[in-house]
Scaffold this motif. Structure first.
Motif, PDB file in Angstrom:
ATOM      1  N   UNK A 128       0.763  -1.357   0.052  1.00 59.27           N
ATOM      2  CA  UNK A 128       0.017  -0.005   0.072  1.00 59.27           C
ATOM      3  C   UNK A 128       0.958   1.366  -0.098  1.00 59.27           C
ATOM      4  N   UNK A 129       2.019   1.173   0.751  1.00 58.30           N
ATOM      5  CA  UNK A 129       2.734   2.360   0.680  1.00 58.30           C
ATOM      6  C   UNK A 129       3.565   2.475  -0.680  1.00 58.30           C
ATOM      7  N   UNK A 130       3.781   1.434  -1.251  1.00 56.75           N
ATOM      8  CA  UNK A 130       4.453   1.561  -2.620  1.00 56.75           C
ATOM      9  C   UNK A 130       3.299   2.043  -3.762  1.00 56.75           C
ATOM     10  N   UNK A 131       2.086   1.869  -3.351  1.00 57.75           N
ATOM     11  CA  UNK A 131       0.983   2.301  -4.231  1.00 57.75           C
ATOM     12  C   UNK A 131       0.695   3.706  -3.830  1.00 57.75           C
ATOM     13  N   UNK A 132       1.280   4.319  -2.905  1.00 54.32           N
ATOM     14  CA  UNK A 132       0.955   5.828  -2.601  1.00 54.32           C
ATOM     15  C   UNK A 132      -0.009   5.970  -1.668  1.00 54.32           C
ATOM     16  N   UNK A 133      -0.606   5.164  -0.914  1.00 52.11           N
ATOM     17  CA  UNK A 133      -1.523   5.168   0.395  1.00 52.11           C
ATOM     18  C   UNK A 133      -0.872   5.664   1.301  1.00 52.11           C
TER      19      UNK A 133
END
Lengths: 174, 184
Positions: free
Chosen positions: B130-135
């Motif tokens: 999720x962090x890599x997705x920008x969340x």
């Protein structure tokens, strides 16, 4: 060092076309760099103020830009501006600005060092000062902790980030 | 405020889905929690079909995420990682990366499992994805081990400590999603 007031009192503002603001950080085997295209800077009686819009970070890949602007790095949505404020001291062509940088809502002391040229009158009659400054910050102190391990186990991205400003400051009419 | 709740399990008697039902009971006034039931209908991610618009079920999922103020995940752990169906749905949702529906979205992740560790590795990997997705990944770290012991035969949460932890996790997520934190 003497203060700038002796040699460049008055109000100067950055000419954005002839100025650059950016950063460099070690990445894997090389240095990764980026530029911030939307910024302002002013020098008023030796006091330097600067701000840069995080959304204007310019990289060569839109997905990479998206990652850098995300909460894992700059969190541009909630912290859209980087600011710096400090007092300029000069010794010949050497410049030193001691002040504070605010990034991602976190303020830390920072000392920018580099060179100064001018004031000098340009070919259009305007008075200009050139300031080329940089400082090194630990990005983890500004809540930017992302990393990935290389196969060697070493982190892919360095923590020490060099912030650079190469400014042409133009005297403002009073 | 609207919270989309996503279970990583498709199983009818899922402990994780049961935890989300309990989460819904903890919602304060003014907070609506919708448990997403469309995970099973998301097709396998296929780059050849990754067009705009995407498959209808994928677009419906993306819309739900965009319309939510925050997303709360409860995931089981399969082979020390994220269940395939959940990862697949996120792979669809992450496209295109620069403008994906999870970008800047406040999210919380909890895990539960029948074993002692409560899906802690799956939750950690889900947070990474999720962090890599920008969340906007919150600090919530909640692992419910031996989950079946904390639910009754009807799948209702009967453990007060877990219920308290759920409420705290939701509170953390709602605080992160507070409009006051969003820059003008």
């Amino acid at each position: 060092m003497s203060t700038i007031e002796q040699q460049a009192s008055g109000t100067f503002a950055a000419d954005p076309v002839h100025s650059h603001v950016g950063f460099e950080v070690p990445y894997a085997v090389a240095t990764f760099s980026g530029e911030v295209t939307d910024f302002t800077a002013s020098l008023v009686d030796g006091h330097l103020e600067g701000s840069a819009k995080i959304e204007s970070i310019s990289l060569k890949d839109e997905n990479l830009t998206a990652h850098v602007l995300s909460p894992e790095f700059f969190d541009a949505e909630r912290h859209p501006v980087l600011t710096f404020s400090g007092d300029l001291a000069r010794d010949g062509d050497r410049a030193k600005v001691e002040g504070e940088i605010t990034l991602k809502g976190i303020t830390k002391p920072a000392t920018l060092e580099g060179t100064i040229v001018g004031p000098t009158v340009d070919h259009f009659g305007a008075t200009r000062v050139g300031l080329k400054l940089e400082t090194v910050v630990d990005r983890t102190a500004f809540d930017m902790n992302w990393n990935m391990p290389l196969p060697s186990g070493e982190p892919a991205l360095g923590n020490e980030v060099t912030l650079k400003a190469d400014l042409t400051l133009v005297a403002q009419e009073s | 405020m609207r919270v989309l709740a996503i279970s990583g399990s498709l199983r009818r008697g899922s402990n994780n889905t049961a935890l989300l039902r309990a989460l819904r009971e903890e919602a304060p006034s003014g907070v609506e929690i919708e448990i997403w039931d469309g995970l099973e209908e998301i097709p396998p991610y296929d780059g050849d079909g990754d067009l705009a618009p995407g498959p209808a079920k994928v677009e419906a999922f993306r819309s739900l995420v965009r319309e939510a103020d925050a997303v709360f995940f409860a995931t089981p752990e399969y082979n020390s990682s994220i269940p395939g169906a959940l990862k697949n749905a996120l792979d669809w949702a992450s496209r295109p990366l620069a403008t994906n529906a999870f970008r800047n979205k406040p999210v919380a992740v909890i895990g539960s499992s029948a074993g002692a560790f409560g899906g802690v590795w799956a939750a950690a990997e889900l947070r990474k994805v999720l962090g890599a997705m920008g969340a906007r990944v919150t600090e919530v770290e909640m692992a419910v081990g031996h989950a079946h012991d904390k639910l009754d035969d009807a799948g209702r949460l009967v453990d007060d400590d877990v219920r308290l932890e759920l409420g705290e996790a939701l509170e953390t997520l709602l605080a992160e999603a507070s409009p006051a934190l969003v820059a003008a």
